[in-house]
Design an enzyme around this catalytic site. Sequence first.
Site, PDB file in Angstrom:
ATOM      1  N   LYS A  35       0.846  -1.211   0.000  1.00 33.13           N
ATOM      2  CA  LYS A  35       0.000   0.000   0.000  1.00 33.13           C
ATOM      3  C   LYS A  35       0.879   1.258   0.000  1.00 33.13           C
ATOM      4  O   LYS A  35       2.091   1.160   0.229  1.00 33.13           O
ATOM      5  CB  LYS A  35      -0.913  -0.022   1.214  1.00 33.13           C
ATOM      6  CG  LYS A  35      -0.175  -0.022   2.546  1.00 33.13           C
ATOM      7  CD  LYS A  35      -1.095  -0.388   3.704  1.00 33.13           C
ATOM      8  CE  LYS A  35      -0.303  -0.407   4.999  1.00 33.13           C
ATOM      9  NZ  LYS A  35      -1.114  -0.912   6.128  1.00 33.13           N
ATOM     10  N   TYR A 255      16.626  30.347   7.265  1.00 33.30           N
ATOM     11  CA  TYR A 255      15.466  31.126   7.703  1.00 33.30           C
ATOM     12  C   TYR A 255      15.442  31.203   9.221  1.00 33.30           C
ATOM     13  O   TYR A 255      15.716  30.218   9.910  1.00 33.30           O
ATOM     14  CB  TYR A 255      14.175  30.463   7.236  1.00 33.30           C
ATOM     15  CG  TYR A 255      13.922  30.597   5.761  1.00 33.30           C
ATOM     16  CD1 TYR A 255      13.753  31.861   5.180  1.00 33.30           C
ATOM     17  CD2 TYR A 255      13.824  29.471   4.950  1.00 33.30           C
ATOM     18  CE1 TYR A 255      13.498  31.973   3.813  1.00 33.30           C
ATOM     19  CE2 TYR A 255      13.561  29.584   3.605  1.00 33.30           C
ATOM     20  CZ  TYR A 255      13.405  30.845   3.034  1.00 33.30           C
ATOM     21  OH  TYR A 255      13.148  30.959   1.703  1.00 33.30           O
TER      22      TYR A 255
END
Length: 358
Positions: A35, A255
């Site tokens: 999956k 940042y």
Amino acid sequence: MKPFPRAEVSCRALKHNLEQLKVIAPNSKVMAVVKANGYGHGLINVAKCLTEADGFGLARLKEALMLRDAGIQQKLLLLEGFFHELDLHKLVDHNIETVVHHESQVEMLELADLPRPIRVWLKLDSGMNRLGVTSEEFSSIYQRLIDCPNVEKPIHLMTHFACADEPENTMTQEQFELFESLTQNLEGERTLSNSAATLYWSQAHGDWVRPGIALYGVSPVMGDLGTNHQLTPAMELKSQLISVKSVKANESVGYGAYWQAQQQTTLGVVAIGYGDGYPRNAPEGTPVWVNGRRVPIVGRVSMDMLTVDLGVEAQDKVGDEAILWGKSLPVEEVAAHIGTIAYELMTKLTPRVAVCLE
Ligand SMILES: *Cc1c(COP(=O)(O)O)cnc(C)c1O
């Protein structure tokens, strides 16, 4: 030129892991769980490598249909069952088996007009309280399925463990005993074990084991490694250094400028970021493998890149490879740094990462 960043997936490792799981669970067939795009390794790639798998487990009908379209012939099982009555016709047309975990699915089976019966796996909720019929309703639902002409006989039987990844936890034994007591006189094949139970609870192997993460060479157990079970990591996530430069003490990075160099050092910028699925919340110190050693992430992970501290003596150059996880740097270790699990790291890679089967 090979694309960067890329996830190199080793078909040999996948095949080896399947063989090794058959050694670990010698009396069981293997339902290889593929999956979520084969846990990020590529659904079709993985299924095509695992020619020796006895079946494949999936979470969505769409995934099963993709496998049939790709010519995969093995047994396919929808682990969460079908969601809609119309899906039943697709199950018949493409010979797909389904879990039944809720009375609403029994009703849909009873009302449907199908050309052929469907193979179902009745799922008992033995204590996880996610999917499955309760122990109180188990017998009546079993009987309704027996009486339903749209259901192939015998009915197969399933449960799922909540704590199999904690080998000391007694809940697995309790769940196992409840499942045994309710199913002992019934026909039908049994499946109970995910990877953790396959590795740690041999009494619960049943007719079919359902390993997912272990197939990819990774252990689901905290502090453990797939390699401890002779499994081989199948994925290597790679990018490269696109900048190398020296910074002085007290200069900051990235940042927010919240990381500052304590002393002069060399920084490397790696072309991978949260836009590729590498988590933004990876803390300072999360390791990256560059030229044969672990180097720490410094500053914040950006969308397209992250920064590592290569050290003042660094000889690394632009274009050198950086490995985010793989054989040399276990994904289990990286996940522990980030406060998540390997499953999430591997399944969250975005389409910008090229998946290359080797
Ligand atoms: C995903 C899943 C598995 C595989 O779990 P792993 O921990 O990856 O081995 C097995 N059974 C069910 C029902 C699942 O949903």
